[in-house]
Motif scaffolding. Sequence first.
Motif, PDB file in Angstrom:
ATOM      1  N   UNK A 181       0.400  -8.627   8.123  1.00  0.00           N
ATOM      2  CA  UNK A 181       1.263  -8.500   7.116  1.00  0.00           C
ATOM      3  C   UNK A 181       2.510  -8.275   7.271  1.00  0.00           C
ATOM      4  N   UNK A 182       3.152  -7.617   8.174  1.00  0.00           N
ATOM      5  CA  UNK A 182       4.455  -7.585   8.671  1.00  0.00           C
ATOM      6  C   UNK A 182       4.990  -8.942   8.985  1.00  0.00           C
ATOM      7  N   UNK A 183       4.057  -9.631   9.950  1.00  0.00           N
ATOM      8  CA  UNK A 183       4.768 -10.866  10.319  1.00  0.00           C
ATOM      9  C   UNK A 183       4.690 -11.834   8.958  1.00  0.00           C
ATOM     10  N   UNK A 184       3.765 -12.006   8.258  1.00  0.00           N
ATOM     11  CA  UNK A 184       3.700 -13.021   7.095  1.00  0.00           C
ATOM     12  C   UNK A 184       4.922 -12.618   6.025  1.00  0.00           C
ATOM     13  N   UNK A 185       5.230 -11.389   5.955  1.00  0.00           N
ATOM     14  CA  UNK A 185       6.429 -10.924   5.086  1.00  0.00           C
ATOM     15  C   UNK A 185       7.699 -11.056   5.623  1.00  0.00           C
ATOM     16  N   UNK A 186       7.684 -11.615   6.914  1.00  0.00           N
ATOM     17  CA  UNK A 186       8.943 -11.688   7.725  1.00  0.00           C
ATOM     18  C   UNK A 186      10.082 -10.437   7.683  1.00  0.00           C
ATOM     19  N   UNK A 187       9.413  -9.340   7.477  1.00  0.00           N
ATOM     20  CA  UNK A 187      10.100  -8.116   7.474  1.00  0.00           C
ATOM     21  C   UNK A 187      10.082  -7.304   6.219  1.00  0.00           C
ATOM     22  N   UNK A 188       9.640  -8.281   5.014  1.00  0.00           N
ATOM     23  CA  UNK A 188       9.892  -7.717   3.596  1.00  0.00           C
ATOM     24  C   UNK A 188       8.848  -6.496   3.419  1.00  0.00           C
ATOM     25  N   UNK A 189       7.871  -6.087   4.361  1.00  0.00           N
ATOM     26  CA  UNK A 189       7.364  -5.076   4.081  1.00  0.00           C
ATOM     27  C   UNK A 189       8.070  -3.925   4.114  1.00  0.00           C
ATOM     28  N   UNK A 190       9.141  -3.765   4.764  1.00  0.00           N
ATOM     29  CA  UNK A 190      10.103  -2.793   4.900  1.00  0.00           C
ATOM     30  C   UNK A 190      11.295  -2.753   3.817  1.00  0.00           C
ATOM     31  N   UNK A 191      11.640  -3.783   3.151  1.00  0.00           N
ATOM     32  CA  UNK A 191      12.338  -3.800   1.990  1.00  0.00           C
ATOM     33  C   UNK A 191      12.108  -3.513   0.484  1.00  0.00           C
ATOM     34  N   UNK A 192      10.827  -3.374   0.423  1.00  0.00           N
ATOM     35  CA  UNK A 192      10.104  -3.229  -0.913  1.00  0.00           C
ATOM     36  C   UNK A 192       8.975  -2.069  -0.805  1.00  0.00           C
ATOM     37  N   UNK A 193       9.562  -1.005  -1.515  1.00  0.00           N
ATOM     38  CA  UNK A 193       8.364   0.106  -1.593  1.00  0.00           C
ATOM     39  C   UNK A 193       7.138  -0.310  -1.700  1.00  0.00           C
ATOM     40  N   UNK A 194       6.067   0.211  -1.043  1.00  0.00           N
ATOM     41  CA  UNK A 194       4.803  -0.591  -1.014  1.00  0.00           C
ATOM     42  C   UNK A 194       3.786   0.771  -1.302  1.00  0.00           C
ATOM     43  N   UNK A 195       3.048   1.032  -2.104  1.00  0.00           N
ATOM     44  CA  UNK A 195       2.043   1.912  -2.323  1.00  0.00           C
ATOM     45  C   UNK A 195       0.489   1.831  -2.324  1.00  0.00           C
ATOM     46  N   UNK A 196      -0.113   2.400  -1.634  1.00  0.00           N
ATOM     47  CA  UNK A 196      -1.744   2.110  -1.812  1.00  0.00           C
ATOM     48  C   UNK A 196      -2.161   3.522  -2.743  1.00  0.00           C
ATOM     49  N   UNK A 197      -2.902   2.942  -3.633  1.00  0.00           N
ATOM     50  CA  UNK A 197      -3.569   4.022  -4.673  1.00  0.00           C
ATOM     51  C   UNK A 197      -4.841   3.586  -5.162  1.00  0.00           C
ATOM     52  N   UNK A 198      -5.216   4.321  -6.216  1.00  0.00           N
ATOM     53  CA  UNK A 198      -6.712   4.037  -6.729  1.00  0.00           C
ATOM     54  C   UNK A 198      -6.396   3.444  -8.273  1.00  0.00           C
ATOM     55  N   UNK A 199      -7.295   2.897  -8.869  1.00  0.00           N
ATOM     56  CA  UNK A 199      -7.292   2.140  -9.992  1.00  0.00           C
ATOM     57  C   UNK A 199      -6.841   3.276 -11.084  1.00  0.00           C
ATOM     58  N   UNK A 200      -7.747   4.283 -11.085  1.00  0.00           N
ATOM     59  CA  UNK A 200      -7.332   5.428 -12.248  1.00  0.00           C
ATOM     60  C   UNK A 200      -5.941   6.219 -12.026  1.00  0.00           C
ATOM     61  N   UNK A 201      -5.531   6.265 -10.831  1.00  0.00           N
ATOM     62  CA  UNK A 201      -4.315   6.831 -10.523  1.00  0.00           C
ATOM     63  C   UNK A 201      -3.337   5.840 -10.865  1.00  0.00           C
ATOM     64  N   UNK A 202      -3.299   4.664 -10.644  1.00  0.00           N
ATOM     65  CA  UNK A 202      -2.520   3.693 -11.496  1.00  0.00           C
ATOM     66  C   UNK A 202      -2.058   3.617 -12.776  1.00  0.00           C
ATOM     67  N   UNK A 203      -3.560   3.619 -13.400  1.00  0.00           N
ATOM     68  CA  UNK A 203      -3.365   3.328 -15.085  1.00  0.00           C
ATOM     69  C   UNK A 203      -2.894   4.636 -15.457  1.00  0.00           C
ATOM     70  N   UNK A 204      -3.112   5.766 -15.200  1.00  0.00           N
ATOM     71  CA  UNK A 204      -2.499   6.997 -15.640  1.00  0.00           C
ATOM     72  C   UNK A 204      -0.945   7.116 -15.451  1.00  0.00           C
TER      73      UNK A 204
END
Length: 270
Positions: free
Chosen positions: A164-187
């Motif tokens: 993913x880092x390779x495909x992003x050409x480093x943009x993995x580190x320029x955009x905040x990226x968060x893992x969460x669950x569906x209920x947490x996101x919706x709330x």
Amino acid sequence: MSAPDAITSPQNPRIKNLLRLQQKSSERRSQGLTIIEGLRELTIARANGIEVPTVFVCAELAGPAHEAELRALFAGSGTEWVEVSKAVFGKVAYREGSDGVLALARPPQHTLESLVLPENPLLLVLEAVEKPGNLGAILRTADAARATAVIVCDPRTDLFNPNAIRSSIGCSFTVPTVATSRPELLAWCAARGIRTYAAALTEAAVPYTSCDFRGPTALVMGTEADGLTPELMAACDQTIIIPMQGYIDSLNVSTATAILTFEAVRQRGA
């Protein structure tokens, strides 16, 4: 020719650990590390405050100019410098035409609560993303559009997979990226007045060009294989489509995300 103290055996414990980190998300999680390959990606990571404990360099592949640039990049940082032979680097490199640079890095740990939102955030939401290449491509779009964050619900790949880092050409580190669950996101979205738009082919869906993305917006995308789950689709404020004029009825998820994202950018006058 390798330096006298260079690692020349693929059986070296440090090389074996690199391979484990490449291949196993469980190792990346337990060690709190990921792998970045390439001077460009490393430069972007460093510019965004990413800690890099160790850098592995094949001088033969890097060449004097790249090696000098790399040393300048890490001057005074305390990063450990490890030289490896060309044969060993060939075992750990995961892309063709490598420039001889590979590093261990500590990925950032963003959460929904830690995100700093502007007045009108633009969020890209991915449900159950499983292909690192798609995640990386969407991160490039997010960077180009200056999206607020990329949020992944119930991911099937870790956010800092080396591919993913390779495909992003480093943009993995320029955009905040968060893992969460569906209920947490919706709330979280509901509490902040963020309107959610689900990209899905339904009877209630409207063309994306008819929507107003100028306010707080989350563009919600599903997987290419299955689309969005019925639960997330039903919970979103509006379903939207990209009208198709040909035989097919869908696009690659990264392409569709780019189209919707830059429509939002256009509307916002950026």
